[in-house]
Design a protein around this motif. Structure first.
Motif, PDB file in Angstrom:
ATOM      1  N   ASP A 122      -4.072  -4.891  -8.085  1.00 44.31           N
ATOM      2  CA  ASP A 122      -4.356  -4.401  -6.736  1.00 44.31           C
ATOM      3  C   ASP A 122      -3.138  -3.724  -6.103  1.00 44.31           C
ATOM      4  N   ASP A 123      -3.294  -2.455  -5.707  1.00 38.55           N
ATOM      5  CA  ASP A 123      -2.272  -1.715  -4.956  1.00 38.55           C
ATOM      6  C   ASP A 123      -0.906  -1.719  -5.647  1.00 38.55           C
ATOM      7  N   THR A 145       3.700  -1.792  -2.211  1.00 37.56           N
ATOM      8  CA  THR A 145       2.313  -1.849  -2.674  1.00 37.56           C
ATOM      9  C   THR A 145       1.413  -1.188  -1.635  1.00 37.56           C
TER      10      THR A 145
END
Length: 271
Positions: free
Chosen positions: A168-169, A114
């Protein structure tokens, strides 16, 4: 108690009355832990012999093999980096020689990384796409001739809610999963007339080593508690639940389920 022992205890012993996959051989990639391990054990409980693929976690692969064998079926571990087409073809040949088949292929491997897209390197991007998306194509190309020879076959891709939602990511996981889902539809249209059914399973949040690696132990626990509290079912899926859905897709009852992505998340994606 290891993860494999806990999964084995949760599944119980093989029930001959429910051995709907007896005589079948299944390959599960990334089966040394987490969702892959749960799928391998559940399909073994239904009578299938299991080829356990791994690339780094040899100890985890042997735990899966031991849990599967304890259910009275055959199991062998096969080390293979699924990003290599040549290695995948070699693994399928080895499985055919050692166990016969595979009749069922579950493509579950993923590179857990990530980071923001602006920081992703060329090598990271290519490897993420190869392991998740390209490997599904290579597995189909390598196993389809065997499946046609045996009269039928099933290809199942394990995808993610991140294929459709921005997390997220999560791009290095979500984008290849989205590509896998569309590849799955093309494969389904091409292979169903040959007796091979292709579908995908999209789990919601599942507490695994991969989630802990992405979020950290404390944050992973917090997020799982939040998901359980907000999901209409008031619970999220366990690896065994994913395995049971895969087993359904390989059953006669799912004969007309073709080229579909089935979500199993307790309803958390409704919000």
């Amino acid at each position: 108690m290891t993860d494999a022992q806990a999964l084995h205890a949760a599944h119980g012993t093989q029930d001959s009355a429910s051995s709907s996959l007896a005589g079948k051989t299944v390959l599960v990639t990334g089966a040394s832990s987490g969702i892959g391990q749960g799928i391998a054990i559940e399909l073994a409980r239904l009578g299938a012999d299991v080829a356990v693929n791994y690339v780094r976690n040899a100890a985890g692969a042997q735990e899966t093999v031991g849990a599967v064998r304890a259910l009275g079926v055959r199991a062998e571990a096969f080390r293979c980096d699924v990003s290599s087409r040549a290695d995948l073809f070699g693994m399928i040949e080895s499985i055919d020689a050692v166990l016969g088949g595979p009749d069922i292929v579950v493509s579950n491997s993923v590179e857990v990384l990530t980071k923001p897209l602006m920081d992703v390197t060329e090598a990271e991007w290519q490897r993420a796409m190869e392991i998740t998306c390209s490997a599904f194509l290579y597995l189909a190309q390598a196993s389809a001739p065997i499946m046609r020879r045996r009269g039928a076959g099933w290809l199942i891709g394990i995808t993610s809610l991140g294929a459709h939602r921005v997390l997220d990511d999560y791009a290095l996981l979500g984008v290849p999963k989205a590509a896998l889902e569309h590849l799955m539809r093309y494969l389904a249209a091409e292979l169903r007339p040959q007796g091979i059914r292709v579908n995908a399973v999209s789990p919601g949040a599942v507490k695994t080593a991969a989630m802990r690696a992405v979020r950290g132990d404390e944050l992973a626990e917090e997020r799982m508690a939040m998901f359980r509290a907000t999901a209409p079912a008031r619970q999220t899926a366990m690896p065994a639940d994913i395995g049971r859905l895969v087993a359904f897709l390989c059953s006669p009852q799912a004969d007309l389920v073709v080229g579909q992505t089935l979500v199993i998340d307790g309803g958390m994606s409704l919000y």
